[in-house]
Design a protein around this motif. Sequence first.
Motif, PDB file in Angstrom:
ATOM      1  N   SER A 165      16.105  -4.603   9.979  1.00 44.25           N
ATOM      2  CA  SER A 165      15.995  -5.459   8.324  1.00 44.25           C
ATOM      3  C   SER A 165      14.696  -4.256   7.340  1.00 44.25           C
ATOM      4  N   VAL A 166      14.946  -4.320   6.564  1.00 44.52           N
ATOM      5  CA  VAL A 166      13.361  -4.097   5.272  1.00 44.52           C
ATOM      6  C   VAL A 166      12.621  -5.673   5.013  1.00 44.52           C
ATOM      7  N   ALA A 167      11.063  -5.546   5.959  1.00 45.54           N
ATOM      8  CA  ALA A 167      10.781  -6.449   5.672  1.00 45.54           C
ATOM      9  C   ALA A 167       9.687  -6.464   3.860  1.00 45.54           C
ATOM     10  N   THR A 168      11.017  -6.873   2.994  1.00 45.91           N
ATOM     11  CA  THR A 168      10.106  -7.110   1.838  1.00 45.91           C
ATOM     12  C   THR A 168       9.117  -7.584   1.126  1.00 45.91           C
ATOM     13  N   ASP A 169       9.057  -8.614   2.364  1.00 47.92           N
ATOM     14  CA  ASP A 169       7.697 -10.057   2.743  1.00 47.92           C
ATOM     15  C   ASP A 169       5.994  -8.432   2.361  1.00 47.92           C
ATOM     16  N   ALA A 170       6.407  -7.252   3.964  1.00 40.97           N
ATOM     17  CA  ALA A 170       5.387  -6.659   4.251  1.00 40.97           C
ATOM     18  C   ALA A 170       5.243  -5.519   2.738  1.00 40.97           C
ATOM     19  N   HIS A 171       5.971  -5.471   1.585  1.00 45.23           N
ATOM     20  CA  HIS A 171       5.703  -4.941   0.282  1.00 45.23           C
ATOM     21  C   HIS A 171       4.601  -5.214  -0.592  1.00 45.23           C
ATOM     22  N   LEU A 172       5.202  -6.877  -0.077  1.00 46.77           N
ATOM     23  CA  LEU A 172       4.229  -7.695  -1.558  1.00 46.77           C
ATOM     24  C   LEU A 172       2.880  -7.734  -0.915  1.00 46.77           C
ATOM     25  N   PHE A 173       2.995  -7.989   0.364  1.00 45.98           N
ATOM     26  CA  PHE A 173       1.599  -8.645   1.212  1.00 45.98           C
ATOM     27  C   PHE A 173       1.241  -6.671   1.346  1.00 45.98           C
ATOM     28  N   GLY A 174       1.502  -5.755   1.099  1.00 42.15           N
ATOM     29  CA  GLY A 174       1.072  -4.769   1.005  1.00 42.15           C
ATOM     30  C   GLY A 174      -0.200  -4.209  -0.317  1.00 42.15           C
ATOM     31  N   ALA A 175       0.458  -4.512  -1.064  1.00 38.04           N
ATOM     32  CA  ALA A 175       0.645  -4.280  -2.714  1.00 38.04           C
ATOM     33  C   ALA A 175      -0.806  -5.070  -3.022  1.00 38.04           C
ATOM     34  N   VAL A 176      -0.503  -6.474  -2.571  1.00 38.26           N
ATOM     35  CA  VAL A 176      -1.798  -7.591  -3.005  1.00 38.26           C
ATOM     36  C   VAL A 176      -2.801  -6.817  -1.932  1.00 38.26           C
ATOM     37  N   ALA A 177      -2.835  -6.343  -0.962  1.00 40.25           N
ATOM     38  CA  ALA A 177      -3.600  -6.143  -0.616  1.00 40.25           C
ATOM     39  C   ALA A 177      -4.469  -5.036  -0.678  1.00 40.25           C
ATOM     40  N   GLY A 178      -3.850  -3.913  -1.867  1.00 39.79           N
ATOM     41  CA  GLY A 178      -3.878  -2.843  -1.630  1.00 39.79           C
ATOM     42  C   GLY A 178      -4.895  -2.964  -3.509  1.00 39.79           C
ATOM     43  N   CYS A 179      -4.254  -4.545  -4.322  1.00 41.77           N
ATOM     44  CA  CYS A 179      -5.347  -5.205  -5.699  1.00 41.77           C
ATOM     45  C   CYS A 179      -6.200  -5.303  -5.269  1.00 41.77           C
ATOM     46  N   VAL A 180      -7.019  -5.967  -4.179  1.00 40.44           N
ATOM     47  CA  VAL A 180      -8.065  -6.616  -3.137  1.00 40.44           C
ATOM     48  C   VAL A 180      -9.012  -5.848  -3.185  1.00 40.44           C
ATOM     49  N   LEU A 181      -8.531  -4.905  -2.016  1.00 39.21           N
ATOM     50  CA  LEU A 181      -9.488  -3.320  -2.002  1.00 39.21           C
ATOM     51  C   LEU A 181     -10.099  -1.793  -3.259  1.00 39.21           C
ATOM     52  N   PHE A 182      -9.081  -2.729  -4.008  1.00 39.55           N
ATOM     53  CA  PHE A 182      -9.484  -1.865  -5.530  1.00 39.55           C
ATOM     54  C   PHE A 182     -10.467  -2.764  -5.487  1.00 39.55           C
ATOM     55  N   LEU A 183      -9.906  -4.385  -6.452  1.00 33.59           N
ATOM     56  CA  LEU A 183     -11.236  -5.265  -6.247  1.00 33.59           C
ATOM     57  C   LEU A 183     -12.399  -4.931  -5.693  1.00 33.59           C
ATOM     58  N   MET A 184     -12.548  -5.386  -4.681  1.00 38.96           N
ATOM     59  CA  MET A 184     -13.608  -5.213  -4.049  1.00 38.96           C
ATOM     60  C   MET A 184     -14.510  -4.405  -3.750  1.00 38.96           C
ATOM     61  N   PHE A 185     -13.584  -3.041  -3.863  1.00 41.94           N
ATOM     62  CA  PHE A 185     -14.382  -1.722  -3.474  1.00 41.94           C
ATOM     63  C   PHE A 185     -14.344  -0.782  -5.124  1.00 41.94           C
ATOM     64  N   ASP A 186     -13.398  -0.619  -5.678  1.00 45.20           N
ATOM     65  CA  ASP A 186     -13.734   0.337  -6.442  1.00 45.20           C
ATOM     66  C   ASP A 186     -13.691  -0.321  -7.998  1.00 45.20           C
ATOM     67  N   LEU A 187     -13.351  -1.541  -8.616  1.00 42.38           N
ATOM     68  CA  LEU A 187     -13.665  -2.075 -10.148  1.00 42.38           C
ATOM     69  C   LEU A 187     -15.074  -1.556 -10.512  1.00 42.38           C
ATOM     70  N   ARG A 188     -15.350  -1.962 -10.144  1.00 37.49           N
ATOM     71  CA  ARG A 188     -17.767  -1.368 -10.706  1.00 37.49           C
ATOM     72  C   ARG A 188     -17.877  -0.170 -10.756  1.00 37.49           C
ATOM     73  N   LYS A 189     -17.111   0.257  -9.326  1.00 37.24           N
ATOM     74  CA  LYS A 189     -17.653   2.050 -10.056  1.00 37.24           C
ATOM     75  C   LYS A 189     -17.456   3.043 -10.549  1.00 37.24           C
ATOM     76  N   LYS A 190     -18.750   3.660 -11.096  1.00 32.00           N
ATOM     77  CA  LYS A 190     -17.759   4.477 -12.576  1.00 32.00           C
ATOM     78  C   LYS A 190     -17.267   5.553 -12.197  1.00 32.00           C
ATOM     79  N   PRO A 191     -16.279   5.383 -13.149  1.00 34.37           N
ATOM     80  CA  PRO A 191     -15.763   6.706 -12.271  1.00 34.37           C
ATOM     81  C   PRO A 191     -15.970   8.572 -12.136  1.00 34.37           C
ATOM     82  N   THR A 192     -15.360   8.786 -11.861  1.00 35.88           N
ATOM     83  CA  THR A 192     -16.643  10.294 -11.390  1.00 35.88           C
ATOM     84  C   THR A 192     -15.682  11.525 -11.994  1.00 35.88           C
TER      85      THR A 192
END
Length: 192
Positions: A165-192
Amino acid sequence: MYNLPIERQYLLGPGILLAVLAVIFFTPLNGIFEFDRAAIESGQYWQLFTSQFTHSNLAHLLLNALGVVFIWSLHGEYTNAQRYLFNIMLLSIVTGTAIYLLSPSIHYYTGLSGVLHGVIIWGTLKDIKLGRKDGWLLLIGVIGKLSWEQIHGASDSIASLIESSVATDAHLFGAVAGCVLFLMFDLRKKPT
């Protein structure tokens, strides 16, 4: 013209990930590392992390390997090997833990697809931060896919192909985690 990120610093992280996926799949580790809710409840907490690197069959492994290559082709230039592997490890831990805590109906889980959804969301947000208009299109596409899966479920043909079976919840949880990862570590960094 679109240039692939073929420099060593951009290839090493995805290359290591693909090698790890192959080693785990073609050894007894695949069965030992998969998410087994009963085993986790008896103390095998490491499966929350390791299950992301296991696969139900060769087709499942190849689909996820293609996902790694596809996302690398889109966003590979945004990370070096260390940052790439850090992202993968963090997304793996968060996705596995979220499956355990928020999807009690999932008793067994294998696959990298939740983590890959996190990686593509992270890269898409980097695109947007850098002013790339195609980042918005990709973000809308991924959100549309996730919404479709949450409402209508996964594709029967994919479930048949991967013999699981395809765990669609895992897709959603991963996507939310990717968003949080960006917000925590990349949002304020200046683009290179």
